[in-house]
Design an enzyme around this catalytic site. Sequence first.
Site, mmCIF file in Angstrom:
data_model
loop_
_atom_site.group_PDB
_atom_site.id
_atom_site.type_symbol
_atom_site.label_atom_id
_atom_site.label_comp_id
_atom_site.label_asym_id
_atom_site.label_seq_id
_atom_site.Cartn_x
_atom_site.Cartn_y
_atom_site.Cartn_z
ATOM 1 N N TYR A 187 4.505 -1.690 3.245
ATOM 2 C CA TYR A 187 3.675 -0.703 3.952
ATOM 3 C C TYR A 187 4.383 -0.158 5.190
ATOM 4 O O TYR A 187 4.864 -0.913 6.033
ATOM 5 C CB TYR A 187 2.356 -1.365 4.352
ATOM 6 C CG TYR A 187 1.362 -0.415 4.958
ATOM 7 C CD1 TYR A 187 0.695 0.518 4.178
ATOM 8 C CD2 TYR A 187 1.090 -0.446 6.327
ATOM 9 C CE1 TYR A 187 -0.218 1.396 4.735
ATOM 10 C CE2 TYR A 187 0.175 0.429 6.887
ATOM 11 C CZ TYR A 187 -0.474 1.342 6.093
ATOM 12 O OH TYR A 187 -1.369 2.215 6.654
ATOM 13 N N ASP A 201 -5.150 3.535 2.299
ATOM 14 C CA ASP A 201 -4.127 2.806 3.058
ATOM 15 C C ASP A 201 -4.780 1.777 3.981
ATOM 16 O O ASP A 201 -5.791 2.058 4.633
ATOM 17 C CB ASP A 201 -3.282 3.781 3.881
ATOM 18 C CG ASP A 201 -2.195 4.436 3.032
ATOM 19 O OD1 ASP A 201 -2.171 4.171 1.809
ATOM 20 O OD2 ASP A 201 -1.397 5.203 3.581
ATOM 21 N N GLU A 248 -6.049 6.628 -1.586
ATOM 22 C CA GLU A 248 -5.854 7.747 -0.657
ATOM 23 C C GLU A 248 -5.156 8.927 -1.333
ATOM 24 O O GLU A 248 -5.402 10.068 -1.001
ATOM 25 C CB GLU A 248 -5.035 7.266 0.549
ATOM 26 C CG GLU A 248 -5.155 8.142 1.759
ATOM 27 C CD GLU A 248 -4.656 7.455 3.023
ATOM 28 O OE1 GLU A 248 -3.811 8.053 3.694
ATOM 29 O OE2 GLU A 248 -5.089 6.325 3.319
#
Length: 701
Positions: free
Chosen positions: A302, A105, A9
Amino acid sequence: MRYKLVIAEKPSVAQSLAAVIGATARKDGYLEGNGWRVSWCVGHLAGLADADSYDPKYAKWRYDDLPILPEHWQMVVGKDKKKQFDILKKLMNAPDVTEVVNACDAGREGELIFRSVYELAGCQKPMKRLWISSMEDSAIREGFANLRPGADYDGLRDAALCRAKADWLVGINATRLFSVLYHRTLNIGRVMSPTLALIVQREAEIDTFKPVPFYTVSLELPGLTVSGERMSDRASADQLKEACRGAAVTIKKVECKEKSEKPPALYDLTTLQRDANRLLGYTAQQTLDYLQALYEKKLCTYPRTDSRYLTGDMADSLPVLVNLVANAMPFRKGIAIFCDAAQVINDKKVTDHHAVIPTRNLKDADLSSLPAGEKAVLELVALRLLCAVAQPHIYSETVVIAACAGGEFTAKGKTVKHPGWKALEDAYRAKMKDAEPKKEGAEKALPELTEGQTLSVAAAIIKEGKSSPPQHFTEDTLLSAMETAGKEDMPEDAERKGLGTPATRAGILEKLVSAGFLERKKNKKTVQLLPSHDAVSLITVLPEQLQSPLLTAEWEYRLGEIERGQLAPEEFLDGISTMLGDLVGTYQVIKGTEYLFTPPREVVGKCPRCGGEVAELQKGFFCQNDSCKFAIWKNNKWWAAKKKQPTKAVVSALLNDGRVRVMGLYSEKTGKTYDATVVLEDDGQYANFKLEFDQRKGGSR
């Protein structure tokens, strides 16, 4: 040689992945090596096309064109991102690339970012999915060793695309409808509007609140104070107070219970944002940005997770992680560390990603070099991990009930038996700059008392109070309200409830602030979120369906069904199209609202820096783009020296032509006036002006 293409990303993530898999040779827009090519998307490279892409007539906002419902949706690449898209398209379709790995992601938006580029590039190569919750080298290696088929995430792609289309449909149609009907731009969003309604409703409750006085009689006894029930009548309180003066108090009941307070669960994004706002004063967006940076630096897992638990496969390694986190945190010195992994393990409560926790990279990291915001958020995440696996907080609570002059009085006391997880929390709070002193009353132990015992009253006093209005929203309390909005009307098994998702709530708040609907106002240590006049006006004219949290909460539920393959995307979008058709066809302008909104500002020209609209305000002419600082002030020193003030006509000419002829400028040297052409020279920081004079005969000025 054959290559596998990995698409991340962001460039920073791509570099981390490339370093682990051995793609270390730098190329134009990608990295290469060891049979891999690694490139990146720079966020949303492609998005849904604007309305006028479907028909040029949509460039103008007209009621008769509504609702706008595209039959065949179009995706477009942003002009500023075309170069990177062209690189990706070339790489994807290169004959020596055998498969493409989606390493964006691991969530709904990451899936949409990759799939949009994959489809726009016309790529037909086999697709795999890298799904990781940590940027640690070991997690990356494990992820690449267990790449999943891209088709496993088709449901996630469908849900992401439906979310984008739904937001487009509501945003385009509702914004145009209400803007045209009320003659000013009114931004409507499926999550923005219900969130705004929560705040406006809270302010209305505060404005209409009427405090009710109450009175409490307290008695001072040897070693303790007992308090009676709240009374609404002052005369009755005075009567009880007088009756108790000099009287004896009888202890009716002494109840002592041992209580246990369980450790808090680990952080998901929303609970971390709430605590960071309450304890550190950070906005939800700041917390997300700091956490994203920590994730990319491999120090946290994350960020955009809605889970507060870990998976069973993490249980064995957890004690090692807990110990190294404890050793890295200064506030835990002198406190024994305990690790009960079972308290934080629950596979059934982990969806796409587990809770936010620090990584083992803490061990070798120089935490002192981190920016202050990142360091503070990391400490908060570390504290929560240590608390979540610690022992419970055990204390005994004593409740005393006493009688005097026909009235009943109570006192509570607390004795800590084992501090447990609260020892860590107290140590952390003690190191904070604005640490609040502990309220001693709540912790104080009561003296030894027995039932039937009598005590003399040393003093009887009346404490007067008033009922409190609801509190203004802060980001902490608003995030909580967004998380639970419409919850009672949703099915019990609904995976996502409330307004928005953990990943989107911060962005929603920032949009409301930048659109001028919300204002952050500091009050002592807290920052309150207050609605603007236009916000109240907007909620006044919006129909219930667009401001009810139930609509968007139901949408989130439906998107979950699409993700699981239980609902067709077409059925979801058809429902939204029908709703918008009904809205356009049946909505009636509310009478008497001509003066409800702030009059629209008159645009005088285009900004020379960003191309935005420049409008006249009380003190000057300003670019309406929040991120642009272009301004021509009415009290500008250059103009003042010439005894002139820039007018609307003058500024309009300067913006459109770069110059304007001005008559009667004053000369400081001669004291006379003259005519000249004023030229605008903007250096990107300040708007400057210079004079040009007509050429006189003979070539001289």
